[in-house]
Design a protein around this motif. Structure first.
Motif, short mmCIF file in Angstrom:
data_model
loop_
_atom_site.label_atom_id
_atom_site.label_comp_id
_atom_site.label_asym_id
_atom_site.label_seq_id
_atom_site.Cartn_x
_atom_site.Cartn_y
_atom_site.Cartn_z
N GLU A 60 0.65 -1.14 -0.01
CA GLU A 60 0.08 0.03 -0.04
C GLU A 60 0.83 1.36 0.28
N ASN A 61 0.51 1.88 -0.85
CA ASN A 61 1.81 3.12 -0.89
C ASN A 61 2.98 2.61 -0.87
N ALA A 65 2.49 -4.67 3.19
CA ALA A 65 1.75 -4.69 4.93
C ALA A 65 1.30 -5.81 4.90
N GLY A 66 1.96 -6.77 4.32
CA GLY A 66 0.93 -8.20 3.78
C GLY A 66 1.98 -8.95 2.76
N VAL A 67 2.28 -10.80 3.84
CA VAL A 67 4.00 -11.67 2.86
C VAL A 67 2.65 -12.74 3.34
N VAL A 68 3.29 -13.20 2.22
CA VAL A 68 2.63 -14.88 2.90
C VAL A 68 3.69 -15.51 1.11
N VAL A 89 -0.26 -9.82 8.19
CA VAL A 89 -0.77 -8.32 7.67
C VAL A 89 -0.21 -8.48 9.43
N THR A 90 0.15 -6.83 8.98
CA THR A 90 0.50 -5.78 9.40
C THR A 90 -0.83 -6.17 10.52
N PRO A 91 -0.77 -5.32 11.94
CA PRO A 91 -2.02 -5.01 12.71
C PRO A 91 -2.58 -3.79 12.17
N GLU A 92 -2.13 -2.84 11.51
CA GLU A 92 -3.08 -1.64 11.40
C GLU A 92 -4.12 -1.81 10.28
N LYS A 93 -3.72 -2.74 9.57
CA LYS A 93 -3.94 -3.30 8.49
C LYS A 93 -5.20 -4.36 8.32
N ARG A 94 -5.03 -5.49 9.54
CA ARG A 94 -5.54 -6.29 9.67
C ARG A 94 -7.05 -6.18 9.61
N GLY A 95 -8.64 -6.91 8.81
CA GLY A 95 -9.49 -6.96 8.60
C GLY A 95 -10.06 -5.72 7.36
N SER A 96 -8.85 -5.63 6.44
CA SER A 96 -9.19 -4.63 5.24
C SER A 96 -9.10 -5.30 3.64
N GLY A 97 -9.11 -7.23 4.57
CA GLY A 97 -8.91 -7.82 3.00
C GLY A 97 -7.76 -8.78 2.44
N ILE A 98 -6.97 -8.19 2.85
CA ILE A 98 -5.07 -7.62 2.19
C ILE A 98 -4.63 -9.23 3.04
N ALA A 99 -5.69 -10.11 3.58
CA ALA A 99 -4.54 -11.87 3.94
C ALA A 99 -5.68 -12.42 3.25
#
Length: 165
Positions: A60-61, A65-68, A89-99
């Motif tokens: 993101e920018n 913010a996340g990896v697998v 996924v970084t805590p501040e981005k959890r719940g945003s659909g990244i995972a």
């Protein structure tokens, strides 16, 4: 958000998020911060360029913010299998659909691999959001590894999950 395969040029960002993951959720990984904080940049660069594994990142920018990670088995009797590791996924981005987006791309990459029939992963048994995500993709629990991890004298069970392609 952009999801793409990481390469050696992303090693610094990967090291940063990986060490954050190991500190934020030590119970979720077999590796520890104490082990990996000593990994050289070259070691991580080589890992990101390996022929039998890949790591996908969500940016993101231009911030990771996340990896697998996906690892393909190499031994002849289990070459039909791949493993998913190190989802974070970084805590501040959890719940945003990244995972979810990371899993979509990871499974698409697995499907493009030659002769992969099954995908395996393990998840801490108490991690309900992760289990819900994996089940939504069709993963089924086939066992529980009791006391699989020990972190600060606390044991954690892992659910072993598989997805038949």
């Amino acid at each position: 958000m952009e999801i793409r395969k990481l390469n050696s040029s992303n090693a610094d960002a990967y090291i940063e998020i990986r060490l954050e993951a190991l500190q934020t959720n030590p119970e979720a990984f077999a590796s520890s911060y104490e082990e990996e904080k000593h990994y050289s940049l070259e070691k991580v660069q080589n890992r990101l360029e390996d022929d039998y594994s890949c790591t996908i990142g969500a940016f993101e920018n231009e911030t990771l913010a996340g990896v697998v990670s996906i690892v393909r088995e190499q031994r002849p009797k289990i070459k039909h299998r791949a493993n998913i590791y190190a989802m974070y996924v970084t805590p501040e981005k959890r719940g945003s659909g990244i995972a979810r987006k990371l899993m979509i791309d990871a499974l698409e990459m697995v499907k493009q691999m030659n002769r992969i029939e099954q995908v395996y992963l393990s998840v801490v048994a108490t991690n309900e959001p992760a289990k819900k995500l994996y089940k939504a993709f069709g993963f089924k629990t086939y066992g529980v590894d009791r006391r699989a991890l020990k972190v600060n004298d606390i044991y954690y069970d892992e659910e072993l999950m598989v997805l038949a392609l």
